[in-house]
Design a protein around this motif. Structure first.
Motif, PDB file in Angstrom:
ATOM      1  N   LYS A   1      -6.526  -1.197   3.683  1.00  0.00           N
ATOM      2  CA  LYS A   1      -7.091  -2.266   2.859  1.00  0.00           C
ATOM      3  C   LYS A   1      -7.785  -1.625   1.654  1.00  0.00           C
ATOM      4  CE  LYS A   1      -8.097  -5.421   6.679  1.00  0.00           C
ATOM      5  NZ  LYS A   1      -7.095  -6.435   6.433  1.00  0.00           N
TER       6      LYS A   1
ATOM      7  N   TRP B   1      -9.011  -2.074   9.516  1.00  0.00           N
ATOM      8  CA  TRP B   1      -9.132  -2.128   8.061  1.00  0.00           C
ATOM      9  C   TRP B   1      -8.282  -1.053   7.376  1.00  0.00           C
ATOM     10  CZ3 TRP B   1     -15.182  -2.651   7.799  1.00  0.00           C
ATOM     11  CH2 TRP B   1     -15.545  -3.874   8.352  1.00  0.00           C
TER      12      TRP B   1
ATOM     13  N   HIS C   1      -7.300  -8.622   2.325  1.00  0.00           N
ATOM     14  CA  HIS C   1      -6.538  -7.557   1.670  1.00  0.00           C
ATOM     15  C   HIS C   1      -7.471  -6.507   1.091  1.00  0.00           C
ATOM     16  CE1 HIS C   1      -3.843 -11.169   1.247  1.00  0.00           C
ATOM     17  NE2 HIS C   1      -3.104 -10.331   1.948  1.00  0.00           N
ATOM     18  N   ALA C   2      -8.693  -6.930   0.769  1.00  0.00           N
ATOM     19  CA  ALA C   2      -9.700  -6.023   0.202  1.00  0.00           C
ATOM     20  C   ALA C   2     -11.067  -6.385   0.776  1.00  0.00           C
ATOM     21  CB  ALA C   2      -9.733  -6.131  -1.319  1.00  0.00           C
TER      22      ALA C   2
ATOM     23  N   TRP D   1      -1.459  -2.873  -4.891  1.00  0.00           N
ATOM     24  CA  TRP D   1      -1.308  -2.177  -3.608  1.00  0.00           C
ATOM     25  C   TRP D   1      -0.526  -3.022  -2.618  1.00  0.00           C
ATOM     26  CZ3 TRP D   1      -1.675   2.515  -1.679  1.00  0.00           C
ATOM     27  CH2 TRP D   1      -1.825   2.692  -0.314  1.00  0.00           C
ATOM     28  N   ARG D   2      -0.856  -4.311  -2.549  1.00  0.00           N
ATOM     29  CA  ARG D   2      -0.219  -5.207  -1.580  1.00  0.00           C
ATOM     30  C   ARG D   2       1.244  -5.473  -1.925  1.00  0.00           C
ATOM     31  NH1 ARG D   2      -1.836 -11.330  -1.593  1.00  0.00           N
ATOM     32  NH2 ARG D   2      -0.307 -11.197  -3.269  1.00  0.00           N
ATOM     33  N   ASP D   3       1.509  -5.698  -3.211  1.00  0.00           N
ATOM     34  CA  ASP D   3       2.855  -6.100  -3.617  1.00  0.00           C
ATOM     35  C   ASP D   3       3.714  -4.955  -4.129  1.00  0.00           C
ATOM     36  OD1 ASP D   3       1.928  -8.607  -3.011  1.00  0.00           O
ATOM     37  OD2 ASP D   3       1.647  -9.227  -5.088  1.00  0.00           O
TER      38      ASP D   3
ATOM     39  N   THR E   1      -5.699  -4.707  -5.780  1.00  0.00           N
ATOM     40  CA  THR E   1      -5.285  -5.262  -4.491  1.00  0.00           C
ATOM     41  C   THR E   1      -3.873  -5.825  -4.586  1.00  0.00           C
ATOM     42  OG1 THR E   1      -7.576  -5.744  -3.917  1.00  0.00           O
ATOM     43  CG2 THR E   1      -5.882  -6.876  -2.657  1.00  0.00           C
TER      44      THR E   1
ATOM     45  N   PRO F   1      -4.958 -12.448  -3.747  1.00  0.00           N
ATOM     46  CA  PRO F   1      -5.338 -11.645  -2.582  1.00  0.00           C
ATOM     47  C   PRO F   1      -6.604 -12.209  -1.936  1.00  0.00           C
ATOM     48  CG  PRO F   1      -6.052 -10.535  -4.578  1.00  0.00           C
ATOM     49  CD  PRO F   1      -5.256 -11.752  -5.002  1.00  0.00           C
TER      50      PRO F   1
ATOM     51  N   HIS G   1      -8.306 -10.044   8.248  1.00  0.00           N
ATOM     52  CA  HIS G   1      -7.135 -10.517   7.492  1.00  0.00           C
ATOM     53  C   HIS G   1      -7.253 -10.290   5.982  1.00  0.00           C
ATOM     54  CE1 HIS G   1      -5.350 -12.121  11.075  1.00  0.00           C
ATOM     55  NE2 HIS G   1      -6.482 -12.737  11.359  1.00  0.00           N
TER      56      HIS G   1
END
Length: 184
Positions: free
Chosen positions: A88, A85, A52-53, A181-183, A178, A5, A50
């Motif tokens: 994020k 944001w 992610h965190a 949360w993202r994946d 992160t 991330p 851009h």
């Protein structure tokens, strides 16, 4: 998705302590982009867009964030209507002279700010001594809203070793949260 991330750590440092702490968090996260808010560029703003965190890093001065960091928060708030944001991962870290130093009020300020920006706050999760005597110094202040550290009396060290170890754990937690949360 399994690539690392993008974690950004905008920071203000008066005497270098906050930067040292941010570097330890970045190390624990497996890497992060550190952004000195006193020298922020348009490219840095794009990195934040851009990322992610975003981990907010300010020393605690007189029970709150430093004025130099407040300017960054106010500049970022100009972008608030578009919520760039939103969703994020967010977290906070702070360092002060005293073990308490009213650092909790700094973390509360940062958490409220992140909430207003629509971010997802992740706090500290390390339990050290006295609950786990085999982990002396880990999360010594017992802070769970974010990362708290105390400046070292040894100015060649800047931040005590146990606080830097806690910072590395915090960075790893942020990276894992992160990715989840993202994946997820």
């Amino acid at each position: 998705m399994t690539d690392a991330p993008l974690i950004a750590i905008p920071y203000f440092t008066g005497n270098g302590h906050t930067r040292v702490l941010a570097e330890a968090v970045a190390d624990g996260a497996g890497g992060a982009t550190l952004i000195d808010v006193e020298q922020i560029t348009e490219a840095d703003w794009q990195t934040l867009r851009h990322a992610h965190a975003i981990l907010f890093a300010s020393p605690t001065y007189m029970g709150s964030t430093a004025a130099g960091f407040d300017r960054f928060l106010e500049d970022a708030a100009d972008r608030w209507p578009d919520l760039p944001w939103r969703d994020k991962i967010a977290g906070g870290l702070t360092v002060a002279t005293y073990p308490s130093g009213d650092k909790l009020s700094t973390l509360i300020r940062l958490a409220v700010y992140a909430a207003q920006m629509g971010m997802i706050w992740v706090g500290q999760a390390e339990i050290g001594a006295p609950v786990h005597p085999d982990k002396p110094g880990l999360n010594a202040p017992g802070s769970y809203l974010g990362l708290m550290a105390t400046s070292s009396r040894d100015k060649t060290q800047m931040v005590d070793a146990h606080d830097l170890e806690t910072a590395r754990h915090f960075g790893a937690r942020i990276a894992a949260a992160t990715l989840r949360w993202r994946d997820g």
